[in-house]
Design a protein around this motif. Structure first.
Motif, PDB file in Angstrom:
ATOM      1  N   GLN A 166       0.836  -1.211   0.000  1.00 51.82           N
ATOM      2  CA  GLN A 166       0.000   0.000   0.000  1.00 51.82           C
ATOM      3  C   GLN A 166       0.868   1.259   0.000  1.00 51.82           C
ATOM      4  N   GLU A 167       1.937   1.253   0.774  1.00 47.65           N
ATOM      5  CA  GLU A 167       2.847   2.404   0.801  1.00 47.65           C
ATOM      6  C   GLU A 167       3.519   2.607  -0.551  1.00 47.65           C
ATOM      7  N   VAL A 168       3.972   1.531  -1.130  1.00 50.94           N
ATOM      8  CA  VAL A 168       4.649   1.625  -2.432  1.00 50.94           C
ATOM      9  C   VAL A 168       3.655   2.026  -3.519  1.00 50.94           C
ATOM     10  N   ASP A 169       2.454   1.465  -3.497  1.00 49.97           N
ATOM     11  CA  ASP A 169       1.432   1.838  -4.485  1.00 49.97           C
ATOM     12  C   ASP A 169       1.107   3.325  -4.412  1.00 49.97           C
ATOM     13  N   GLY A 170       0.966   3.856  -3.203  1.00 51.78           N
ATOM     14  CA  GLY A 170       0.687   5.283  -3.046  1.00 51.78           C
ATOM     15  C   GLY A 170       1.808   6.141  -3.582  1.00 51.78           C
ATOM     16  N   TRP A 171       3.039   5.717  -3.302  1.00 49.02           N
ATOM     17  CA  TRP A 171       4.208   6.442  -3.800  1.00 49.02           C
ATOM     18  C   TRP A 171       4.245   6.424  -5.325  1.00 49.02           C
ATOM     19  N   LEU A 172       4.058   5.249  -5.919  1.00 51.94           N
ATOM     20  CA  LEU A 172       4.086   5.131  -7.383  1.00 51.94           C
ATOM     21  C   LEU A 172       2.954   5.925  -8.033  1.00 51.94           C
ATOM     22  N   ALA A 173       1.788   5.919  -7.419  1.00 52.19           N
ATOM     23  CA  ALA A 173       0.638   6.652  -7.963  1.00 52.19           C
ATOM     24  C   ALA A 173       0.904   8.154  -7.986  1.00 52.19           C
ATOM     25  N   SER A 174       1.785   8.623  -7.115  1.00 51.03           N
ATOM     26  CA  SER A 174       2.067  10.058  -7.052  1.00 51.03           C
ATOM     27  C   SER A 174       3.075  10.515  -8.108  1.00 51.03           C
ATOM     28  N   TRP A 175       3.757   9.575  -8.734  1.00 55.72           N
ATOM     29  CA  TRP A 175       4.771   9.943  -9.728  1.00 55.72           C
ATOM     30  C   TRP A 175       4.132  10.757 -10.842  1.00 55.72           C
ATOM     31  N   GLY A 176       4.799  11.819 -11.248  1.00 51.90           N
ATOM     32  CA  GLY A 176       4.333  12.644 -12.353  1.00 51.90           C
ATOM     33  C   GLY A 176       3.214  13.593 -11.976  1.00 51.90           C
ATOM     34  N   THR A 177       2.853  13.660 -10.698  1.00 51.22           N
ATOM     35  CA  THR A 177       1.807  14.587 -10.258  1.00 51.22           C
ATOM     36  C   THR A 177       2.466  15.794  -9.583  1.00 51.22           C
ATOM     37  N   ASP A 178       1.668  16.799  -9.296  1.00 46.40           N
ATOM     38  CA  ASP A 178       2.181  17.979  -8.588  1.00 46.40           C
ATOM     39  C   ASP A 178       2.538  17.661  -7.143  1.00 46.40           C
ATOM     40  N   ASN A 179       1.970  16.593  -6.613  1.00 52.12           N
ATOM     41  CA  ASN A 179       2.214  16.211  -5.213  1.00 52.12           C
ATOM     42  C   ASN A 179       2.985  14.894  -5.132  1.00 52.12           C
ATOM     43  N   GLU A 180       4.087  14.827  -5.865  1.00 55.89           N
ATOM     44  CA  GLU A 180       4.874  13.595  -5.872  1.00 55.89           C
ATOM     45  C   GLU A 180       5.447  13.333  -4.479  1.00 55.89           C
ATOM     46  N   LEU A 181       5.240  12.118  -4.002  1.00 52.31           N
ATOM     47  CA  LEU A 181       5.650  11.749  -2.648  1.00 52.31           C
ATOM     48  C   LEU A 181       7.085  11.217  -2.650  1.00 52.31           C
ATOM     49  N   PRO A 182       7.793  11.336  -1.520  1.00 55.18           N
ATOM     50  CA  PRO A 182       9.110  10.709  -1.403  1.00 55.18           C
ATOM     51  C   PRO A 182       8.925   9.200  -1.269  1.00 55.18           C
TER      52      PRO A 182
END
Length: 96
Positions: free
Chosen positions: A74-90
């Motif tokens: 779940q943590e990795v999925d959330g991180w990957l989903a943020s790629w390329g967005t304005d709110n990209e997660l570490p």
């Protein structure tokens, strides 16, 4: 080629494969020799990458077994989903 000295190598292939290589070489406007050499080079490169990935996986598994550190799917999925967005997660931190 990476080799400084190129040496001939004999391989045995069936007549059907030999004919298919010949037809494909003609279609690509290459020699059968070029086509077979290119196929071997691509195969070796692909398999070297596959083996490196396998070795990395084994090292990661051993590190997990030794430390128990991990990130959840779940943590990795959330991180990957943020790629390329304005709110990209570490990248998620590993934890036990």
């Amino acid at each position: 080629m990476a080799d400084a000295v190129i040496r001939p190598v004999a391989i045995k292939i069936g007549a059907d494969i030999k004919e298919r290589v010949k037809r494909l070489a003609e279609a690509r406007q290459r020699t059968p020799h070029w086509l077979m050499r290119e196929a071997i080079c691509q195969y070796v490169e692909r398999e070297e990458k596959r083996e490196a990935f396998r070795q990395d996986t084994l090292k990661a598994w051993e590190a997990y077994r030794a430390t128990g550190l991990h990130a959840t799917a779940q943590e990795v999925d959330g991180w990957l989903a943020s790629w390329g967005t304005d709110n990209e997660l570490p990248a998620p931190a590993c934890h036990k």
